[in-house]
Design a protein around this motif. Sequence first.
Motif, PDB file in Angstrom:
ATOM      1  N   ARG A 243       0.861  -1.148  -0.095  1.00  0.00           N
ATOM      2  CA  ARG A 243       0.081  -0.028   0.139  1.00  0.00           C
ATOM      3  C   ARG A 243       0.957   1.166   0.027  1.00  0.00           C
ATOM      4  NH1 ARG A 243      -3.018  -1.321   5.341  1.00  0.00           N
ATOM      5  NH2 ARG A 243      -1.173  -2.138   5.728  1.00  0.00           N
ATOM      6  N   LYS A 244       0.230   2.178  -0.039  1.00  0.00           N
ATOM      7  CA  LYS A 244       1.045   3.458  -0.149  1.00  0.00           C
ATOM      8  C   LYS A 244       1.813   3.659   1.172  1.00  0.00           C
ATOM      9  CE  LYS A 244      -1.028   7.562  -0.421  1.00  0.00           C
ATOM     10  NZ  LYS A 244      -2.372   8.087  -0.914  1.00  0.00           N
ATOM     11  N   SER A 245       1.318   3.463   2.143  1.00  0.00           N
ATOM     12  CA  SER A 245       1.983   3.203   3.356  1.00  0.00           C
ATOM     13  C   SER A 245       1.632   1.872   4.098  1.00  0.00           C
ATOM     14  CB  SER A 245       1.597   4.374   4.413  1.00  0.00           C
ATOM     15  OG  SER A 245       2.214   4.237   5.560  1.00  0.00           O
ATOM     16  N   GLU A 246       2.640   1.053   4.427  1.00  0.00           N
ATOM     17  CA  GLU A 246       2.323  -0.346   4.903  1.00  0.00           C
ATOM     18  C   GLU A 246       3.002  -0.317   6.245  1.00  0.00           C
ATOM     19  OE1 GLU A 246       0.902  -2.758   2.514  1.00  0.00           O
ATOM     20  OE2 GLU A 246       0.954  -3.391   4.763  1.00  0.00           O
ATOM     21  N   PRO A 247       2.089  -0.127   7.375  1.00  0.00           N
ATOM     22  CA  PRO A 247       2.681  -0.468   8.813  1.00  0.00           C
ATOM     23  C   PRO A 247       2.290  -2.116   8.847  1.00  0.00           C
ATOM     24  CG  PRO A 247       0.706   1.056   8.720  1.00  0.00           C
ATOM     25  CD  PRO A 247       0.837   0.574   7.316  1.00  0.00           C
ATOM     26  N   ILE A 248       3.425  -2.541   9.441  1.00  0.00           N
ATOM     27  CA  ILE A 248       3.209  -3.986   9.947  1.00  0.00           C
ATOM     28  C   ILE A 248       3.865  -4.256  11.153  1.00  0.00           C
ATOM     29  CG2 ILE A 248       3.278  -4.655   7.565  1.00  0.00           C
ATOM     30  CD1 ILE A 248       6.118  -6.050   8.449  1.00  0.00           C
ATOM     31  N   VAL A 249       3.376  -5.364  11.953  1.00  0.00           N
ATOM     32  CA  VAL A 249       3.873  -5.527  13.223  1.00  0.00           C
ATOM     33  C   VAL A 249       4.370  -7.293  13.097  1.00  0.00           C
ATOM     34  CG1 VAL A 249       3.387  -6.183  15.720  1.00  0.00           C
ATOM     35  CG2 VAL A 249       2.192  -4.223  14.372  1.00  0.00           C
ATOM     36  N   THR A 250       5.421  -7.316  13.497  1.00  0.00           N
ATOM     37  CA  THR A 250       5.919  -8.865  13.675  1.00  0.00           C
ATOM     38  C   THR A 250       6.104  -9.159  15.123  1.00  0.00           C
ATOM     39  OG1 THR A 250       8.473  -8.177  13.610  1.00  0.00           O
ATOM     40  CG2 THR A 250       7.498  -8.639  11.583  1.00  0.00           C
ATOM     41  N   PHE A 251       5.151 -10.474  15.308  1.00  0.00           N
ATOM     42  CA  PHE A 251       5.240 -10.815  16.909  1.00  0.00           C
ATOM     43  C   PHE A 251       6.141 -11.981  16.966  1.00  0.00           C
ATOM     44  CE2 PHE A 251       1.033  -8.535  16.166  1.00  0.00           C
ATOM     45  CZ  PHE A 251       1.100  -7.926  17.557  1.00  0.00           C
TER      46      PHE A 251
ATOM     47  N   ILE B  22      11.782  -0.114   7.552  1.00  0.00           N
ATOM     48  CA  ILE B  22      11.966   0.923   8.528  1.00  0.00           C
ATOM     49  C   ILE B  22      11.579   0.703   9.958  1.00  0.00           C
ATOM     50  CG2 ILE B  22      11.463   3.579   8.474  1.00  0.00           C
ATOM     51  CD1 ILE B  22      12.963   2.299   6.065  1.00  0.00           C
ATOM     52  N   GLY B  23      12.528   0.347  10.898  1.00  0.00           N
ATOM     53  CA  GLY B  23      12.179   0.073  12.243  1.00  0.00           C
ATOM     54  C   GLY B  23      13.420  -0.796  12.684  1.00  0.00           C
ATOM     55  N   PRO B  24      13.251  -1.416  13.899  1.00  0.00           N
ATOM     56  CA  PRO B  24      11.959  -1.662  14.391  1.00  0.00           C
ATOM     57  C   PRO B  24      11.588  -0.766  15.613  1.00  0.00           C
ATOM     58  CG  PRO B  24      13.500  -2.859  15.260  1.00  0.00           C
ATOM     59  CD  PRO B  24      14.283  -2.210  14.274  1.00  0.00           C
ATOM     60  N   VAL B  25      10.209  -0.387  15.856  1.00  0.00           N
ATOM     61  CA  VAL B  25       9.776   0.169  16.978  1.00  0.00           C
ATOM     62  C   VAL B  25       9.694  -1.042  18.078  1.00  0.00           C
ATOM     63  CG1 VAL B  25       8.194   1.727  18.164  1.00  0.00           C
ATOM     64  CG2 VAL B  25       9.297   2.308  15.930  1.00  0.00           C
ATOM     65  N   ASP B  26      10.191  -0.993  19.298  1.00  0.00           N
ATOM     66  CA  ASP B  26      10.024  -2.002  20.086  1.00  0.00           C
ATOM     67  C   ASP B  26       8.648  -1.704  21.057  1.00  0.00           C
ATOM     68  OD1 ASP B  26      10.269  -4.124  22.017  1.00  0.00           O
ATOM     69  OD2 ASP B  26      12.243  -3.648  22.672  1.00  0.00           O
ATOM     70  N   LEU B  27       7.442  -2.334  20.576  1.00  0.00           N
ATOM     71  CA  LEU B  27       6.108  -1.687  20.917  1.00  0.00           C
ATOM     72  C   LEU B  27       5.812  -1.914  22.252  1.00  0.00           C
ATOM     73  CD1 LEU B  27       4.548  -2.502  17.269  1.00  0.00           C
ATOM     74  CD2 LEU B  27       5.064  -0.251  18.207  1.00  0.00           C
ATOM     75  N   PHE B  28       6.006  -3.133  22.583  1.00  0.00           N
ATOM     76  CA  PHE B  28       5.682  -3.370  24.129  1.00  0.00           C
ATOM     77  C   PHE B  28       6.588  -2.504  24.988  1.00  0.00           C
ATOM     78  CE2 PHE B  28       3.736  -7.398  22.536  1.00  0.00           C
ATOM     79  CZ  PHE B  28       2.491  -6.815  22.592  1.00  0.00           C
ATOM     80  N   GLU B  29       7.576  -1.510  24.555  1.00  0.00           N
ATOM     81  CA  GLU B  29       8.307  -0.654  25.367  1.00  0.00           C
ATOM     82  C   GLU B  29       7.513   0.496  25.650  1.00  0.00           C
ATOM     83  OE1 GLU B  29      12.046   0.731  23.896  1.00  0.00           O
ATOM     84  OE2 GLU B  29      13.125   0.106  25.692  1.00  0.00           O
ATOM     85  N   ASP B  30       6.303   0.374  26.503  1.00  0.00           N
ATOM     86  CA  ASP B  30       5.498   1.267  26.752  1.00  0.00           C
ATOM     87  C   ASP B  30       4.837   1.138  27.920  1.00  0.00           C
ATOM     88  OD1 ASP B  30       3.449   3.115  26.725  1.00  0.00           O
ATOM     89  OD2 ASP B  30       2.650   2.714  24.703  1.00  0.00           O
ATOM     90  N   VAL B  31       4.990   2.009  28.951  1.00  0.00           N
ATOM     91  CA  VAL B  31       4.252   2.087  30.261  1.00  0.00           C
ATOM     92  C   VAL B  31       2.899   1.533  30.346  1.00  0.00           C
ATOM     93  CG1 VAL B  31       5.707   3.705  31.314  1.00  0.00           C
ATOM     94  CG2 VAL B  31       3.484   4.306  30.083  1.00  0.00           C
ATOM     95  N   ALA B  32       1.985   1.643  28.986  1.00  0.00           N
ATOM     96  CA  ALA B  32       0.586   1.290  28.907  1.00  0.00           C
ATOM     97  C   ALA B  32       0.788  -0.192  29.222  1.00  0.00           C
ATOM     98  CB  ALA B  32      -0.072   1.645  27.589  1.00  0.00           C
ATOM     99  N   PHE B  33       1.915  -0.869  28.691  1.00  0.00           N
ATOM    100  CA  PHE B  33       1.611  -2.449  29.015  1.00  0.00           C
ATOM    101  C   PHE B  33       2.126  -2.862  30.547  1.00  0.00           C
ATOM    102  CE2 PHE B  33       1.012  -2.166  24.528  1.00  0.00           C
ATOM    103  CZ  PHE B  33       0.057  -2.874  24.397  1.00  0.00           C
ATOM    104  N   ASP B  34       2.444  -1.966  31.271  1.00  0.00           N
ATOM    105  CA  ASP B  34       3.090  -2.282  32.674  1.00  0.00           C
ATOM    106  C   ASP B  34       2.085  -3.051  33.302  1.00  0.00           C
ATOM    107  OD1 ASP B  34       5.618  -0.909  32.307  1.00  0.00           O
ATOM    108  OD2 ASP B  34       4.972   0.664  33.626  1.00  0.00           O
ATOM    109  N   GLU B  35       0.797  -2.771  33.360  1.00  0.00           N
ATOM    110  CA  GLU B  35      -0.288  -3.439  34.122  1.00  0.00           C
ATOM    111  C   GLU B  35      -0.516  -4.926  33.726  1.00  0.00           C
ATOM    112  OE1 GLU B  35      -1.722  -2.460  36.962  1.00  0.00           O
ATOM    113  OE2 GLU B  35      -0.285  -0.495  36.694  1.00  0.00           O
ATOM    114  N   ALA B  36      -0.052  -4.858  32.322  1.00  0.00           N
ATOM    115  CA  ALA B  36      -0.505  -6.424  31.800  1.00  0.00           C
ATOM    116  C   ALA B  36       0.844  -7.379  32.495  1.00  0.00           C
ATOM    117  CB  ALA B  36      -0.194  -6.184  30.371  1.00  0.00           C
ATOM    118  N   ARG B  37       1.920  -6.587  32.323  1.00  0.00           N
ATOM    119  CA  ARG B  37       3.041  -7.233  32.910  1.00  0.00           C
ATOM    120  C   ARG B  37       2.720  -7.655  34.236  1.00  0.00           C
ATOM    121  NH1 ARG B  37       5.751  -4.414  28.614  1.00  0.00           N
ATOM    122  NH2 ARG B  37       5.991  -2.417  29.566  1.00  0.00           N
TER     123      ARG B  37
END
Length: 370
Positions: free
Chosen positions: A120-128, A310-325
Amino acid sequence: EKITISVIKADIGGWPGHCKVHPALIEKANELLGKAKEEGTIIDFYATYCGDDLQLIMTHKHGVDSEKIHGLAWNVFKEATEIAKELGLYGAGQDLLKDAFSGNVRGMGPGVAEMEITLRKSEPIVTFHMDKTEPGAFNLPIFRMFADPFNTAGLVIDPHMHMGFRFEIWDIKEHKRVIMNSPEELYDILALIGAKSRYVIKRVYPKKGHKLPEDEPVAVISTEKLYEIAGEYVGKDDPVAIVRAQSGLPALGEVLEPFAFPHLVSGWMRGSHNGPIMPVPLKYATPSRFDGPPRVVALGWQINKDGKLIGPVDLFEDVAFDEARKKALEIADYIRRHGPFEPHRLPLEEMEYTTLPGVLEKLKDRFEPV
Ligand code: 13P
Ligand code: 13P
Ligand code: MG
Ligand code: MG
Ligand code: MG
Ligand code: MG
């Protein structure tokens, strides 16, 4: 023009035990993939780890199941195994189940998720990337992303997604697959994928009428079952997945939202226990408590018009996932106190190690009718 994204991974030795990939293995992967990039075999790559699994992320123009790309990955794993042996890493070469490469790595040990797509014109993907668990661990989160309106607002409010998606589900014991429609067959889909050790989501496709081509996947999950390949336990099949996001697909945050709930998966110690899957940044992808608890890493990428990652951004490096941890650690404490009892320990038929036949053999003359 189409490009292919391939994520191919293998455990070729842990440092120490089953904890982490040694940096020398990643260095070797960088060297060999760097050469392949210079020679034009691949467009771009990134080599990393999740726990003791070496992860190769590549873009190229050879399509899925390409002998060239799989051969390249196989060669990286082979050469890195030599280093693993030199370093005396644990289980060096564990996931390379056959000595000679014969076309593609499917069924040989390494795990593979790949998709060939029209960019696509812009192609955001996540690899898990998951460690200490099995492919069925993706069933719940992938279902939530593409079928659960309480997770993905877009299913309700984005006209491009309102029609839902198609799920390709594999019966990994019988080696059969079925394609099912969401939301029409929602309850039937759940009847299958709730049995996550047997039925696993392999791919998700758009429906006819979606703005994306209906034959190009929007999500793909590795489904190799190592213990069935080898005929005996050789390490649980720590899985990987690729998910495309935005613009008629779940937004990036809708792709990540399911992991705010650390659901129970099988794997953990000796591949024989249930436990919560903890979303972590790479720096915490080093399962050490009772060899776990199981981990999932999410790497975010934009693929540019040339197929560059173009990346990676380490997506779970976010305080928003602290509670899940935090929740995952609470659940880990709770369930660990069951010790060798089910349902912490897996039921007999799902354990990767078992002493039961030996114990029964020893007791066979002492059992009497009741
Ligand atoms: P922005 O307004 O930041 O582009 O976000 C749009 C969106 O869809 C977020 O899910
Ligand atoms: P891996 O599948 O990550 O090698 O773990 C195996 C194991 O037995 C952990 O206790
Ligand atoms: Mg291992
Ligand atoms: Mg592993
Ligand atoms: Mg493994
Ligand atoms: Mg495993």
